[in-house]
Structures are given as structure tokens and as C-alpha cells.
Design a protein around this motif. Structure first.
Motif, PDB file in Angstrom:
ATOM      1  N   ALA A   1       0.813  -1.226   0.000  1.00  0.00           N
ATOM      2  CA  ALA A   1       0.000   0.000   0.000  1.00  0.00           C
ATOM      3  C   ALA A   1       0.843   1.271   0.000  1.00  0.00           C
ATOM      4  O   ALA A   1       1.881   1.337   0.666  1.00  0.00           O
ATOM      5  CB  ALA A   1      -0.905   0.005   1.219  1.00  0.00           C
ATOM      6  N   ASP A   2       0.382   2.288  -0.726  1.00  0.00           N
ATOM      7  CA  ASP A   2       1.014   3.616  -0.707  1.00  0.00           C
ATOM      8  C   ASP A   2       0.541   4.391   0.522  1.00  0.00           C
ATOM      9  O   ASP A   2       1.253   5.234   1.055  1.00  0.00           O
ATOM     10  CB  ASP A   2       0.611   4.389  -1.959  1.00  0.00           C
ATOM     11  N   ILE A   3      -0.698   4.106   0.904  1.00  0.00           N
ATOM     12  CA  ILE A   3      -1.276   4.758   2.085  1.00  0.00           C
ATOM     13  C   ILE A   3      -1.829   3.671   3.007  1.00  0.00           C
ATOM     14  O   ILE A   3      -2.505   2.746   2.547  1.00  0.00           O
ATOM     15  CB  ILE A   3      -2.426   5.710   1.690  1.00  0.00           C
ATOM     16  N   ILE A   4      -1.496   3.759   4.301  1.00  0.00           N
ATOM     17  CA  ILE A   4      -2.051   2.820   5.278  1.00  0.00           C
ATOM     18  C   ILE A   4      -2.876   3.624   6.281  1.00  0.00           C
ATOM     19  O   ILE A   4      -2.426   4.674   6.762  1.00  0.00           O
ATOM     20  CB  ILE A   4      -0.948   2.039   6.015  1.00  0.00           C
TER      21      ILE A   4
ATOM     22  N   GLU B   1       6.392   0.707  10.380  1.00  0.00           N
ATOM     23  CA  GLU B   1       7.576   0.049   9.794  1.00  0.00           C
ATOM     24  C   GLU B   1       7.522   0.096   8.267  1.00  0.00           C
ATOM     25  O   GLU B   1       8.528   0.248   7.588  1.00  0.00           O
ATOM     26  CB  GLU B   1       7.632  -1.420  10.246  1.00  0.00           C
ATOM     27  N   TYR B   2       6.320   0.013   7.692  1.00  0.00           N
ATOM     28  CA  TYR B   2       6.169   0.013   6.227  1.00  0.00           C
ATOM     29  C   TYR B   2       6.592   1.342   5.624  1.00  0.00           C
ATOM     30  O   TYR B   2       6.894   1.433   4.442  1.00  0.00           O
ATOM     31  CB  TYR B   2       4.723  -0.315   5.844  1.00  0.00           C
ATOM     32  N   LYS B   3       6.610   2.392   6.436  1.00  0.00           N
ATOM     33  CA  LYS B   3       7.073   3.689   5.907  1.00  0.00           C
ATOM     34  C   LYS B   3       8.592   3.658   5.743  1.00  0.00           C
ATOM     35  O   LYS B   3       9.155   4.307   4.876  1.00  0.00           O
ATOM     36  CB  LYS B   3       6.677   4.826   6.858  1.00  0.00           C
TER      37      LYS B   3
ATOM     38  N   LYS C   1       6.465   0.396   0.711  1.00  0.00           N
ATOM     39  CA  LYS C   1       5.995   1.366  -0.289  1.00  0.00           C
ATOM     40  C   LYS C   1       5.284   2.534   0.381  1.00  0.00           C
ATOM     41  O   LYS C   1       5.109   3.590  -0.175  1.00  0.00           O
ATOM     42  CB  LYS C   1       4.962   0.682  -1.198  1.00  0.00           C
ATOM     43  N   CYS C   2       4.899   2.319   1.664  1.00  0.00           N
ATOM     44  CA  CYS C   2       3.987   3.276   2.304  1.00  0.00           C
ATOM     45  C   CYS C   2       4.579   4.680   2.374  1.00  0.00           C
ATOM     46  O   CYS C   2       5.688   4.881   2.864  1.00  0.00           O
ATOM     47  CB  CYS C   2       3.641   2.810   3.723  1.00  0.00           C
ATOM     48  N   LYS C   3       3.795   5.652   1.854  1.00  0.00           N
ATOM     49  CA  LYS C   3       4.244   7.047   1.876  1.00  0.00           C
ATOM     50  C   LYS C   3       3.474   7.836   2.948  1.00  0.00           C
ATOM     51  O   LYS C   3       3.958   8.833   3.467  1.00  0.00           O
ATOM     52  CB  LYS C   3       4.019   7.700   0.522  1.00  0.00           C
ATOM     53  N   ARG C   4       2.243   7.366   3.227  1.00  0.00           N
ATOM     54  CA  ARG C   4       1.429   8.086   4.200  1.00  0.00           C
ATOM     55  C   ARG C   4       0.817   7.110   5.193  1.00  0.00           C
ATOM     56  O   ARG C   4       0.236   6.109   4.793  1.00  0.00           O
ATOM     57  CB  ARG C   4       0.285   8.840   3.511  1.00  0.00           C
ATOM     58  N   LEU C   5       0.934   7.431   6.485  1.00  0.00           N
ATOM     59  CA  LEU C   5       0.293   6.631   7.533  1.00  0.00           C
ATOM     60  C   LEU C   5      -0.739   7.528   8.204  1.00  0.00           C
ATOM     61  O   LEU C   5      -0.404   8.590   8.741  1.00  0.00           O
ATOM     62  CB  LEU C   5       1.329   6.148   8.551  1.00  0.00           C
ATOM     63  N   ILE C   6      -2.009   7.105   8.116  1.00  0.00           N
ATOM     64  CA  ILE C   6      -3.118   7.898   8.639  1.00  0.00           C
ATOM     65  C   ILE C   6      -3.754   7.150   9.808  1.00  0.00           C
ATOM     66  O   ILE C   6      -3.972   5.935   9.710  1.00  0.00           O
ATOM     67  CB  ILE C   6      -4.203   8.104   7.559  1.00  0.00           C
ATOM     68  N   VAL C   7      -4.035   7.839  10.897  1.00  0.00           N
ATOM     69  CA  VAL C   7      -4.678   7.200  12.049  1.00  0.00           C
ATOM     70  C   VAL C   7      -6.015   7.881  12.309  1.00  0.00           C
ATOM     71  O   VAL C   7      -6.092   9.108  12.388  1.00  0.00           O
ATOM     72  CB  VAL C   7      -3.776   7.277  13.294  1.00  0.00           C
TER      73      VAL C   7
ATOM     74  N   VAL D   1       3.401   9.309  12.109  1.00  0.00           N
ATOM     75  CA  VAL D   1       2.042   9.343  11.548  1.00  0.00           C
ATOM     76  C   VAL D   1       1.848  10.673  10.822  1.00  0.00           C
ATOM     77  O   VAL D   1       2.131  11.731  11.369  1.00  0.00           O
ATOM     78  CB  VAL D   1       0.980   9.173  12.653  1.00  0.00           C
ATOM     79  N   ASP D   2       1.356  10.617   9.603  1.00  0.00           N
ATOM     80  CA  ASP D   2       1.208  11.836   8.792  1.00  0.00           C
ATOM     81  C   ASP D   2      -0.018  12.648   9.161  1.00  0.00           C
ATOM     82  O   ASP D   2      -0.013  13.879   9.069  1.00  0.00           O
ATOM     83  CB  ASP D   2       1.132  11.453   7.313  1.00  0.00           C
ATOM     84  N   SER D   3      -1.096  11.955   9.554  1.00  0.00           N
ATOM     85  CA  SER D   3      -2.307  12.704   9.850  1.00  0.00           C
ATOM     86  C   SER D   3      -3.212  11.927  10.797  1.00  0.00           C
ATOM     87  O   SER D   3      -3.280  10.701  10.714  1.00  0.00           O
ATOM     88  CB  SER D   3      -3.057  13.006   8.547  1.00  0.00           C
ATOM     89  N   PHE D   4      -3.870  12.665  11.701  1.00  0.00           N
ATOM     90  CA  PHE D   4      -4.790  12.079  12.678  1.00  0.00           C
ATOM     91  C   PHE D   4      -6.200  12.593  12.421  1.00  0.00           C
ATOM     92  O   PHE D   4      -6.394  13.807  12.204  1.00  0.00           O
ATOM     93  CB  PHE D   4      -4.358  12.450  14.097  1.00  0.00           C
ATOM     94  N   TRP D   5      -7.183  11.697  12.428  1.00  0.00           N
ATOM     95  CA  TRP D   5      -8.566  12.038  12.084  1.00  0.00           C
ATOM     96  C   TRP D   5      -9.485  11.387  13.099  1.00  0.00           C
ATOM     97  O   TRP D   5      -9.400  10.190  13.306  1.00  0.00           O
ATOM     98  CB  TRP D   5      -8.849  11.477  10.673  1.00  0.00           C
ATOM     99  N   GLY D   6     -10.312  12.163  13.757  1.00  0.00           N
ATOM    100  CA  GLY D   6     -11.180  11.621  14.819  1.00  0.00           C
ATOM    101  C   GLY D   6     -12.259  10.705  14.265  1.00  0.00           C
ATOM    102  O   GLY D   6     -12.068  10.020  13.267  1.00  0.00           O
ATOM    103  N   THR D   7     -13.443  10.713  14.908  1.00  0.00           N
ATOM    104  CA  THR D   7     -14.538   9.825  14.467  1.00  0.00           C
ATOM    105  C   THR D   7     -15.549  10.567  13.597  1.00  0.00           C
ATOM    106  O   THR D   7     -16.494   9.962  13.105  1.00  0.00           O
ATOM    107  CB  THR D   7     -15.290   9.270  15.697  1.00  0.00           C
ATOM    108  N   GLY D   8     -15.337  11.876  13.422  1.00  0.00           N
ATOM    109  CA  GLY D   8     -16.295  12.669  12.652  1.00  0.00           C
ATOM    110  C   GLY D   8     -15.889  12.800  11.184  1.00  0.00           C
ATOM    111  O   GLY D   8     -14.716  12.639  10.839  1.00  0.00           O
ATOM    112  N   ASN D   9     -16.937  13.024  10.322  1.00  0.00           N
ATOM    113  CA  ASN D   9     -16.653  13.361   8.927  1.00  0.00           C
ATOM    114  C   ASN D   9     -15.825  12.327   8.173  1.00  0.00           C
ATOM    115  O   ASN D   9     -15.171  12.655   7.190  1.00  0.00           O
ATOM    116  CB  ASN D   9     -15.875  14.692   8.915  1.00  0.00           C
TER     117      ASN D   9
END
Ligand code: SF4
Length: 438
Positions: free
Chosen positions: A38-41, A65-67, A71-77, A96-104
Motif C-alpha cells: 500500500a502507498d497509504i495505510i 515500519e512500512y514507511k 511502499k507506504c508514503k502516508r500513515l493515517i490514524v 504518523v502523517d495525519s490524525f482524524w477523529g470519528t467525525g466526517n
């Protein structure tokens, strides 16, 4: 660009994962089953209690670890852990590149496509959806979860969920019915209704669970409708009668009770009493004779005495639930119970947990042995070298046991068959197919 997602936690989080997948596919991402490719996980986390939080953190670190070597370029949580600890996670997990809660969550695809990523995306907690919202099912094709509401407006003193998911917001009946019609058109036969507080469904929009169930029972093609996460409240006689009389609505009720001692129920702020709960169970058992009653208990709640725990054990022996899940109380900051005195030592919690599960395992075995010789509808869930995996109506996906079916004919996943139970152990059953249902 390939995206892979790991979904942790409960079935409500799994539906969120399916909405994230839908939003990614909509903007042209390819969904990859393996993180290595994956490019993004994306890790959709759980933040409910200690064990779940640890699992989420360990999964993030493992996938990071995949970053470094993949291949992984972006890790999103995403998900509940972010809803609770966004700032701490940002500090502690720079990989971690970006954190996103439970909304939207339905907007993730667009944002990933368009924007330079922000470190934290925060919006009002909880994600609801409608039949037009892109969603990719991750469950076997014959079964699906349907989230009827998001969030919870109750204030149980041990629970952090209202802070992670917001107050209860119900979907309109027509939205849920339309979704179930479309799922049926896709070949789904079993609908597992989920919420944080199922029996309060509709209170915020002037309807109720009974009305929803009456409409869902009319949907063609659906065979099983299962009700999960009921609060011990709102079981009117007409609702119970509907469950008893409507074939499609399974005689299966999941109703977490958490405890039975009145003093502990009060400290838990459950706004219910022993006699209320006993009354509901009595009415359910009387009106729905073949009922499978699942519940959940917490052991080691602050201040729980030996005598109060014994009362809980005696109650479990009396009621003889078909299914019991148990949690050791987890002290969660941001909850009232987390501030309470008389926190119980971990070894005492462990000892009480073991005793409760041992008591229940004896009951579970006896109840399963009583099923030998009986015949049930069953969905084939999978194929194994020496037979098939199946579930009968009293076995909910993921949380209950399975039925191992002999290979006495060629069957495929998703097929509905009739099975005679030939053997049993504590949690699982063994059987043979007798015929195909009419
Ligand atoms: S009803 Fe369930 S989700 Fe809501 S506060 Fe109580 S335990 Fe938490």
C-alpha cells in the motif's frame, strides 16, 4: 495509489471503516488487502479501554515500519483513540502523517486526494451516513452491520464513549430501510443492527426501535434481523411481542447489563435497578421462549465488595444467560468512575473475571448440550479443510461461537442450509446438514 486499512474495535468502528473505504474508492484509490503493497495505510483505532488503546498503539507502531522499509508514503490514524488523544498522539507518534477523529469520515477520500495533509483533522465526533453514502462491505456477502444511530446520550460513570462519539443521533427510519433494501439487492440476507444504545433509537427524532423493526421486517430478501447493544430500558410489551411474532427478527437480544447490585448500578449511573432488569428479563423470557440472551458485565468496579461480586455470580447462575461477555473494570481518565475512591487491585479484578467466566462456561456448555438433536437454519460462513464454518440464529458474528458442519455435501459461503446439531462444547457446536430451507 493503493490504500490499505486496518480496522480495530467494535462493529460500529467497522462500519466507519467501510465508509472510509467507500470514500477512497469514490475518488479513485485502489483498495489493497495487504499493507506491504500500500502507498497509504490507515489504522481505524479503538480508544474504549486500556487493552484496546494498547492494541491500537502497537498496531500503529507496527505498521509505521512500512514507511521505513515498504511502499507506504502516508500513515493515517483515525477513530476513537484520536478523538481522545489527538494532541498526545501527534507528540508521541511523529511517524504518523495525519490524525482524524470519528467525525466526517466520509470525507477522507477527497481530503487525501486534494490537500496537503494537516496533522490533525477535528470535527464534531461521530459519523452518520445515508443509503447514498459510498460504503464497501468487509463482511461476508450474506451479512452486514447497519448503524442505526451514532453516539450516546447516557452518562454511565465508567464510559468514555459519549466523549468519543458525541450525543446520540438517530438516522431516519426511511434512510435505514432504504439502505437495507439496497443491501438485500446486493444479496445480503442477515442484518445486524448496531448502535451505542439500541433501545433508545429514535428518541431524538420522534420515533422508536419498534417502528423501525416493523418497517425492516417488510424488506424482501432479508432473512435474519438481529438486534445488538440494547440498553436495559425501553422494552415495551409491543416491542417484545413484535420480536416474538415476526420470524425475520431473530429471538436474539444483546443487552449489556454491566452489574446487578443496586449500589454498584447507582455508582455506575446506570439509572436502572436490579428489579427493573429482572422484570425485563422475565418479560423477554416469558414472551420469547427460544430467546438467546447475551449480556456483558464489568467486574472490579471501584468499591465492589466481595459480597456484591458474589451477588453478581449468584444472579448469573439464576438467570442462565446464553451468552456472557465480561470486562475487568478499566480506569479511564475523563470518566467519573476514574475519579472514584476504592479502586480495586488488578489481581482481584483478574480473580473475579476468571470466576465469572468459569461460572458462565459451565452454563454455556449445558445450554449447548441441550441443543443436540435440534435442527436450525444456518448460514455457511466459510470452508475449512475438514468441513464448513456456519452460524445458526443464536450465534452473532464475531462475538459468539461457531457451528462446525460436516462436509456431507458441496456448499458455498453465504448459502442458507438446515443443520442438525450433533455435538457441542462450551462455546461452539457441531452439526450436519439435513436439507436446504424452503
Ligand atoms: S449506554 Fe453504553 S455507550 Fe452509552 S454511556 Fe452507557 S456504557 Fe457508554
Amino acid at each position: 495509489m493503493k490504500v490499505s486499512i486496518v480496522s480495530l474495535g467494535c462493529s460500529k468502528n467497522l462500519v466507519d471503516t467501510e465508509l472510509i473505504l467507500g470514500s477512497l474508492k469514490k475518488v479513485g484509490y485502489e483498495i489493497s488487502p495487504s499493507e506491504a503493497d500500500a502507498d497509504i495505510i490507515i489504522v481505524n483505532t479503538c480508544g474504549f479501554i486500556g487493552d484496546a488503546k494498547r492494541e491500537s498503539i502497537n498496531t500503529i507502531i507496527e505498521l509505521a515500519e512500512y514507511k521505513y522499509r515498504g511502499k507506504c508514503k502516508r500513515l493515517i490514524v483515525t477513530g476513537c483513540l484520536v478523538e481522545r488523544y489527538a494532541d498526545e498522539l501527534k507528540r508521541e507518534l511523529p511517524e504518523v502523517d495525519s490524525f482524524w477523529g470519528t467525525g466526517n469520515l466520509t470525507k477522507i477520500g477527497e481530503v487525501l486526494r486534494k490537500e496537503k495533509l494537516k496533522k490533525i483533522y477535528k470535527s464534531p465526533p461521530g459519523t452518520l451516513y445515508d443509503p447514498d453514502t459510498p460504503r464497501i462491505l468487509t463482511t461476508p456477502s450474506h451479512t452486514a452491520y447497519v448503524k442505526v444511530s451514532e453516539g450516546c446520550s447516557r452518562t454511565c460513570s465508567f464510559c468514555i464513549i459519549p466523549k468519543m462519539r458525541g450525543p446520540m443521533k438517530s438516522r431516519p427510519v426511511r434512510s435505514i430501510v432504504e439502505e437495507v433494501k439496497r443491501l438485500s439487492d446486493q444479496g445480503v440476507k442477515e442484518i445486524n443492527l448496531i448502535a451505542q444504545d439500541m433501545t433508545s433509537y429514535g428518541r431524538d427524532i420522534g420515533t422508536n426501535l419498534e417502528t423501525l423493526l416493523r418497517e425492516l421486517a417488510k424488506v424482501e430478501g432479508i432473512r435474519w434481523i438481529r438486534i445488538l447493544y440494547c440498553y436495559p430500558w425501553g422494552f415495551t410489551d409491543s416491542l417484545i411481542n413484535l420480536i416474538a411474532e415476526e420470524d425475520k427478527i431473530l429471538s436474539y437480544i444483546d443487552m449489556p447489563i454491566q452489574h446487578i447490585n443496586d449500589r454498584i448500578l447507582k455508582l455506575m449511573n446506570r439509572k436502572t435497578t436490579r428489579s427493573d432488569i429482572e422484570d425485563i428479563i422475565y418479560r423477554l423470557r416469558t414472551k420469547i421462549p427460544d430467546l438467546t440472551l447475551r449480556t456483558t458485565f464489568i467486574v472490579g468496579f471501584p468499591g465492589e465488595t466481595d459480597r456484591e461480586f458474589e451477588e453478581l455470580l449468584e444472579f448469573i447462575k439464576e438467570v442462565r444467560f446464553e451468552r456472557v461477555g465480561a470486562f475487568k473494570y478499566s480506569r479511564e481518565e475523563g470518566t467519573k468512575a476514574g475519579e472514584m475512591p476504592e479502586q480495586i487491585p488488578e489481581d482481584v479484578k483478574e480473580e473475579r473475571f476468571e470466576r465469572l467466566m468459569e461460572t458462565q462456561s459451565e452454563i454455556s456448555l449445558q445450554k449447548n448440550l441441550q441443543l443436540i438433536g435440534t435442527v436450525h437454519e444456518a448460514f455457511i460462513e466459510g470452508v475449512e479443510s475438514n468441513g464448513y464454518l456456519a452460524r445458526i440464529p443464536s450465534q452473532a458474528p464475531e462475538v459468539d461461537g461457531i457451528t462446525y458442519v460436516e462436509r456431507n455435501r458441496r456448499l458455498s459461503t453465504g448459502e442458507l442450509v438446515r443443520v442438525r446439531i450433533t455435538g457441542a462444547d462450551i462455546y461452539d457446536l457441531f452439526g450436519e446438514t439435513v436439507s436446504l430451507p424452503n
